[in-house]
Design a protein around this motif. Structure first.
Motif, PDB file in Angstrom:
ATOM      1  N   ALA A  53       0.836  -1.202   0.000  1.00 43.55           N
ATOM      2  CA  ALA A  53       0.000   0.000   0.000  1.00 43.55           C
ATOM      3  C   ALA A  53       0.873   1.254   0.000  1.00 43.55           C
ATOM      4  CB  ALA A  53      -0.941  -0.013   1.203  1.00 43.55           C
ATOM      5  N   ALA A  54       1.933   1.257   0.818  1.00 39.72           N
ATOM      6  CA  ALA A  54       2.833   2.417   0.852  1.00 39.72           C
ATOM      7  C   ALA A  54       3.475   2.630  -0.515  1.00 39.72           C
ATOM      8  CB  ALA A  54       3.904   2.225   1.923  1.00 39.72           C
ATOM      9  N   LEU A  55       3.913   1.557  -1.144  1.00 36.49           N
ATOM     10  CA  LEU A  55       4.515   1.674  -2.476  1.00 36.49           C
ATOM     11  C   LEU A  55       3.486   2.150  -3.498  1.00 36.49           C
ATOM     12  CD1 LEU A  55       6.765  -1.517  -2.555  1.00 36.49           C
ATOM     13  CD2 LEU A  55       7.542   0.867  -2.467  1.00 36.49           C
ATOM     14  N   SER A  56       2.258   1.630  -3.411  1.00 34.99           N
ATOM     15  CA  SER A  56       1.227   1.984  -4.393  1.00 34.99           C
ATOM     16  C   SER A  56       0.857   3.459  -4.335  1.00 34.99           C
ATOM     17  CB  SER A  56      -0.022   1.117  -4.198  1.00 34.99           C
ATOM     18  OG  SER A  56      -0.759   1.534  -3.064  1.00 34.99           O
ATOM     19  N   GLU A  57       1.056   4.086  -3.175  1.00 31.66           N
ATOM     20  CA  GLU A  57       0.699   5.494  -2.999  1.00 31.66           C
ATOM     21  C   GLU A  57       1.874   6.436  -3.229  1.00 31.66           C
ATOM     22  OE1 GLU A  57      -0.919   5.465   0.942  1.00 31.66           O
ATOM     23  OE2 GLU A  57      -2.750   4.428   0.313  1.00 31.66           O
ATOM     24  N   SER A  58       3.022   5.898  -3.585  1.00 29.27           N
ATOM     25  CA  SER A  58       4.232   6.700  -3.775  1.00 29.27           C
ATOM     26  C   SER A  58       4.448   7.009  -5.259  1.00 29.27           C
ATOM     27  CB  SER A  58       5.446   5.931  -3.251  1.00 29.27           C
ATOM     28  OG  SER A  58       5.263   5.659  -1.890  1.00 29.27           O
ATOM     29  N   ALA A  62       7.549   3.680  -5.994  1.00 32.70           N
ATOM     30  CA  ALA A  62       8.875   3.306  -5.516  1.00 32.70           C
ATOM     31  C   ALA A  62       9.269   4.149  -4.308  1.00 32.70           C
ATOM     32  CB  ALA A  62       9.912   3.481  -6.628  1.00 32.70           C
ATOM     33  N   LEU A  63       9.979   3.523  -3.370  1.00 37.71           N
ATOM     34  CA  LEU A  63      10.521   4.215  -2.201  1.00 37.71           C
ATOM     35  C   LEU A  63      11.862   3.603  -1.836  1.00 37.71           C
ATOM     36  CD1 LEU A  63       7.384   4.330   0.159  1.00 37.71           C
ATOM     37  CD2 LEU A  63       8.525   6.308  -0.870  1.00 37.71           C
ATOM     38  N   ARG A  64      12.714   4.426  -1.252  1.00 31.86           N
ATOM     39  CA  ARG A  64      13.935   3.881  -0.673  1.00 31.86           C
ATOM     40  C   ARG A  64      13.537   2.926   0.445  1.00 31.86           C
ATOM     41  NH1 ARG A  64      18.073   9.070  -0.198  1.00 31.86           N
ATOM     42  NH2 ARG A  64      18.605   9.094  -2.411  1.00 31.86           N
ATOM     43  N   MET A  65      14.300   1.860   0.591  1.00 29.15           N
ATOM     44  CA  MET A  65      13.992   0.866   1.623  1.00 29.15           C
ATOM     45  C   MET A  65      13.946   1.505   3.005  1.00 29.15           C
ATOM     46  SD  MET A  65      13.444  -2.271   0.419  1.00 29.15           S
ATOM     47  CE  MET A  65      13.986  -3.445   1.652  1.00 29.15           C
ATOM     48  N   SER A  66      14.845   2.451   3.274  1.00 31.44           N
ATOM     49  CA  SER A  66      14.872   3.089   4.596  1.00 31.44           C
ATOM     50  C   SER A  66      13.597   3.890   4.851  1.00 31.44           C
ATOM     51  CB  SER A  66      16.104   3.981   4.739  1.00 31.44           C
ATOM     52  OG  SER A  66      16.149   4.925   3.681  1.00 31.44           O
ATOM     53  N   VAL A  67      13.068   4.535   3.819  1.00 29.65           N
ATOM     54  CA  VAL A  67      11.821   5.295   3.951  1.00 29.65           C
ATOM     55  C   VAL A  67      10.637   4.335   4.064  1.00 29.65           C
ATOM     56  CG1 VAL A  67      10.288   6.936   2.779  1.00 29.65           C
ATOM     57  CG2 VAL A  67      12.771   7.290   2.741  1.00 29.65           C
ATOM     58  N   LEU A  68      10.679   3.279   3.264  1.00 26.41           N
ATOM     59  CA  LEU A  68       9.621   2.275   3.309  1.00 26.41           C
ATOM     60  C   LEU A  68       9.541   1.624   4.691  1.00 26.41           C
ATOM     61  CD1 LEU A  68       7.395   0.804   1.801  1.00 26.41           C
ATOM     62  CD2 LEU A  68       9.145  -0.765   0.891  1.00 26.41           C
ATOM     63  N   THR A 104      18.827   1.631  -1.771  1.00 21.00           N
ATOM     64  CA  THR A 104      18.083   0.666  -2.573  1.00 21.00           C
ATOM     65  C   THR A 104      16.637   1.113  -2.656  1.00 21.00           C
ATOM     66  OG1 THR A 104      19.525  -1.138  -1.871  1.00 21.00           O
ATOM     67  CG2 THR A 104      17.369  -1.753  -2.742  1.00 21.00           C
ATOM     68  N   LEU A 105      16.106   1.068  -3.876  1.00 21.23           N
ATOM     69  CA  LEU A 105      14.699   1.381  -4.089  1.00 21.23           C
ATOM     70  C   LEU A 105      13.903   0.084  -4.160  1.00 21.23           C
ATOM     71  CD1 LEU A 105      14.644   4.080  -6.930  1.00 21.23           C
ATOM     72  CD2 LEU A 105      14.230   4.426  -4.494  1.00 21.23           C
ATOM     73  N   ALA A 106      12.755   0.080  -3.520  1.00 17.57           N
ATOM     74  CA  ALA A 106      11.778  -0.992  -3.703  1.00 17.57           C
ATOM     75  C   ALA A 106      10.689  -0.424  -4.593  1.00 17.57           C
ATOM     76  CB  ALA A 106      11.200  -1.425  -2.370  1.00 17.57           C
ATOM     77  N   THR A 107      10.290  -1.187  -5.585  1.00 12.59           N
ATOM     78  CA  THR A 107       9.283  -0.739  -6.539  1.00 12.59           C
ATOM     79  C   THR A 107       8.183  -1.781  -6.636  1.00 12.59           C
ATOM     80  OG1 THR A 107      10.989   0.411  -7.819  1.00 12.59           O
ATOM     81  CG2 THR A 107       8.898  -0.007  -8.940  1.00 12.59           C
ATOM     82  N   LEU A 108       6.954  -1.329  -6.624  1.00 11.70           N
ATOM     83  CA  LEU A 108       5.811  -2.202  -6.802  1.00 11.70           C
ATOM     84  C   LEU A 108       5.640  -2.460  -8.289  1.00 11.70           C
ATOM     85  CD1 LEU A 108       3.513  -3.497  -5.073  1.00 11.70           C
ATOM     86  CD2 LEU A 108       2.130  -1.493  -5.660  1.00 11.70           C
ATOM     87  N   THR A 109       5.581  -3.722  -8.673  1.00 14.87           N
ATOM     88  CA  THR A 109       5.395  -4.068 -10.085  1.00 14.87           C
ATOM     89  C   THR A 109       3.933  -3.852 -10.480  1.00 14.87           C
ATOM     90  OG1 THR A 109       4.841  -6.360  -9.591  1.00 14.87           O
ATOM     91  CG2 THR A 109       7.203  -5.851  -9.936  1.00 14.87           C
ATOM     92  N   ASP A 110       3.670  -3.928 -11.791  1.00 18.75           N
ATOM     93  CA  ASP A 110       2.286  -3.827 -12.255  1.00 18.75           C
ATOM     94  C   ASP A 110       1.453  -4.957 -11.650  1.00 18.75           C
ATOM     95  OD1 ASP A 110       2.900  -1.584 -13.751  1.00 18.75           O
ATOM     96  OD2 ASP A 110       3.115  -2.686 -15.644  1.00 18.75           O
TER      97      ASP A 110
END
Length: 175
Positions: A53-58, A62-68, A104-110
């Motif tokens: 959910a956090a990734l989907s709203e960014s 995508a968010l840096r792992m530390s921010v996520l 490192t960025l985490a990204t939500l895929t389609d």
């Protein structure tokens, strides 16, 4: 300042405070499990849902792992394990941050976005059933104020991203 054996006597909870405390502890222990059970029917854990959910709203999902980790309110090691699990499911991927390779960025895929969109209605229905349906509108407003005050006591600096949406804990109880 916290009480130590050489300080004043402990301020024991009165009966009303004790009932409130035990109710809050019960909620903290049981709500996560109840929400987790509902989301497991969707093939997700509550923590995975929160991360997605956090990734989907960014921006760019995508968010840096530390921010996520702040959004997810979990440790970097727990988050890393969860993102690895989401990668195996095809819901997320990690890559070096192009702006600063130390991160490192985490990204939500389609596919991950489709999964969270699919799971959201059931999750919101369960949140509504367990938390909001038993309360009046006035109690929901009180719960929001109470939650913000307690969160402020726990984290006065409001370093987490949720602080961006926080109600001022100094607001009066007039509402």
């Amino acid at each position: 300042m916290t009480n130590t054996p050489t300080d004043e006597a402990p301020r024991w909870l009165d009966e009303e405070e004790r009932r409130a405390w035990l109710g809050l502890v019960g909620i903290m222990r049981r709500l996560e499990h109840a929400l987790d059970a509902q989301l497991r029917e969707e093939g997700l854990t509550h923590f995975e849902y929160g991360v997605m959910a956090a990734l989907s709203e960014s921006p760019q999902r995508a968010l840096r792992m530390s921010v996520l980790a702040l959004y997810a309110e979990g440790s970097l090691s727990r988050l890393s394990q969860v993102v690895a699990r989401l990668e195996r499911k095809g819901y997320a991927h990690r890559r070096p941050d192009p702006d600063d390779g130390r991160y490192t960025l985490a990204t939500l895929t389609d596919e991950g976005y489709e999964r969270i969109v699919s799971a959201a209605p059931g999750h919101v229905a369960e949140v509504r059933r367990l938390v909001f349906d038993p309360l009046t509108k006035a109690q929901v407003k009180q719960l929001a104020h109470i939650g913000q005050r307690v969160l402020h006591a726990i984290d006065p600096g409001g370093v987490g991203p949720r602080a961006m949406h926080a109600v001022d804990p100094g607001d009066s109880d007039r509402d």
